[in-house]
Design a protein around this motif. Structure first.
Motif, PDB file in Angstrom:
ATOM      1  N   ASN A  32       0.747  -1.154   0.092  1.00 34.35           N
ATOM      2  CA  ASN A  32      -0.089   0.160  -0.028  1.00 34.35           C
ATOM      3  C   ASN A  32       0.935   1.088  -0.085  1.00 34.35           C
ATOM      4  N   SER A  33       0.836   2.193  -1.122  1.00 39.95           N
ATOM      5  CA  SER A  33       1.698   3.088  -1.365  1.00 39.95           C
ATOM      6  C   SER A  33       1.078   4.472  -0.674  1.00 39.95           C
ATOM      7  N   GLY A  34      -0.011   4.229  -0.352  1.00 37.63           N
ATOM      8  CA  GLY A  34      -0.822   5.442   0.188  1.00 37.63           C
ATOM      9  C   GLY A  34      -1.391   6.450  -0.677  1.00 37.63           C
ATOM     10  N   ILE A  35      -1.369   6.000  -2.073  1.00 39.05           N
ATOM     11  CA  ILE A  35      -2.112   6.756  -3.347  1.00 39.05           C
ATOM     12  C   ILE A  35      -3.308   6.078  -3.470  1.00 39.05           C
ATOM     13  N   HIS A  36      -4.312   6.974  -3.253  1.00 46.19           N
ATOM     14  CA  HIS A  36      -5.589   6.644  -3.754  1.00 46.19           C
ATOM     15  C   HIS A  36      -6.018   7.419  -4.796  1.00 46.19           C
ATOM     16  N   ALA A  37      -6.155   6.664  -6.004  1.00 41.56           N
ATOM     17  CA  ALA A  37      -6.492   7.307  -7.138  1.00 41.56           C
ATOM     18  C   ALA A  37      -7.642   7.242  -7.809  1.00 41.56           C
ATOM     19  N   THR A  38      -8.570   8.126  -8.511  1.00 41.51           N
ATOM     20  CA  THR A  38      -9.533   8.055  -9.216  1.00 41.51           C
ATOM     21  C   THR A  38      -9.234   8.351 -10.448  1.00 41.51           C
TER      22      THR A  38
ATOM     23  N   GLY B 122     -12.050  10.842  -0.744  1.00 39.66           N
ATOM     24  CA  GLY B 122     -11.112   9.871  -0.273  1.00 39.66           C
ATOM     25  C   GLY B 122      -9.792   9.845  -1.121  1.00 39.66           C
ATOM     26  N   SER B 123      -9.790  10.306  -2.409  1.00 39.23           N
ATOM     27  CA  SER B 123      -8.766  10.126  -3.330  1.00 39.23           C
ATOM     28  C   SER B 123      -7.823  11.489  -3.317  1.00 39.23           C
ATOM     29  N   ASN B 124      -6.644  10.943  -3.075  1.00 38.70           N
ATOM     30  CA  ASN B 124      -5.490  12.293  -3.134  1.00 38.70           C
ATOM     31  C   ASN B 124      -4.966  12.368  -4.730  1.00 38.70           C
TER      32      ASN B 124
ATOM     33  N   ALA C  20      -0.837   1.332  -5.572  1.00 35.34           N
ATOM     34  CA  ALA C  20      -2.070   2.619  -5.277  1.00 35.34           C
ATOM     35  C   ALA C  20      -3.481   1.689  -5.245  1.00 35.34           C
ATOM     36  N   ARG C  21      -4.279   2.298  -4.683  1.00 35.49           N
ATOM     37  CA  ARG C  21      -5.849   1.769  -4.579  1.00 35.49           C
ATOM     38  C   ARG C  21      -6.360   2.547  -5.633  1.00 35.49           C
ATOM     39  N   ILE C  22      -7.091   2.134  -6.651  1.00 35.89           N
ATOM     40  CA  ILE C  22      -7.591   2.897  -7.856  1.00 35.89           C
ATOM     41  C   ILE C  22      -9.207   2.713  -7.978  1.00 35.89           C
ATOM     42  N   VAL C  23      -9.752   3.646  -8.191  1.00 41.05           N
ATOM     43  CA  VAL C  23     -11.075   3.670  -8.398  1.00 41.05           C
ATOM     44  C   VAL C  23     -11.322   4.227  -9.811  1.00 41.05           C
ATOM     45  N   VAL C  24     -12.220   3.176 -10.513  1.00 45.24           N
ATOM     46  CA  VAL C  24     -12.523   3.393 -12.196  1.00 45.24           C
ATOM     47  C   VAL C  24     -13.902   3.640 -12.229  1.00 45.24           C
ATOM     48  N   PRO C  25     -14.130   4.927 -12.324  1.00 44.42           N
ATOM     49  CA  PRO C  25     -15.499   5.121 -12.739  1.00 44.42           C
ATOM     50  C   PRO C  25     -15.936   4.733 -14.256  1.00 44.42           C
ATOM     51  N   TYR C  26     -16.932   4.161 -14.463  1.00 39.72           N
ATOM     52  CA  TYR C  26     -17.258   3.941 -15.691  1.00 39.72           C
ATOM     53  C   TYR C  26     -18.708   4.329 -16.340  1.00 39.72           C
TER      54      TYR C  26
END
Length: 117
Positions: free
Chosen positions: A25-31, A96-98, A52-58
């Motif tokens: 867990n790198s601490g990156i929360h990306a959308t 919650g995304s940085n 990174a934790r990645i949120v992918v809106p579609y």
């Protein structure tokens, strides 16, 4: 020779801690908007490799983002169905995304979507 090899090992250890893997867990929360496109899949892959934790809106079908899931660990890449025209849904997705990356489409109007909407 001993001092040189000890120094080389210390550099290796110091360098290794910055190379995080998929399971870390790198601490990156990306959308990432538009992540299922041509360039988006490479951005998702690179961020996933760095933990990174990645949120992918579609929008559309769940089938459009299926190819992104194997790029990360279980739960690391989260596809979320949404409408890009809904301001409230956009706020929910980026909460919650940085890091927020926009890779949606081309910058011109179409018959179904104009810039005034």
């Amino acid at each position: 020779l001993r001092g040189a090899s000890a120094m080389s090992a210390a550099k290796h250890i110091a360098h290794a801690k910055w190379h995080l893997g998929r399971s870390s867990n790198s601490g990156i929360h990306a959308t990432i908007f538009g992540a299922y496109g041509f360039l988006g899949r490479y951005v998702v892959n690179r961020l996933a490799r760095h933990g990174a934790r990645i949120v992918v809106p579609y929008r559309g079908d769940d089938y459009d983002v299926k190819h992104l899931r194997p790029m990360g660990d279980l739960g690391q890449i989260v596809p979320v169905e949404m409408s890009i025209r809904s301001y409230d849904e956009i706020q929910e997705v980026i909460a919650g995304s940085n890091v927020v990356i926009n890779m949606i489409g081309k910058p011109f109007e179409t018959r179904r979507f104009d810039f005034d909407q």
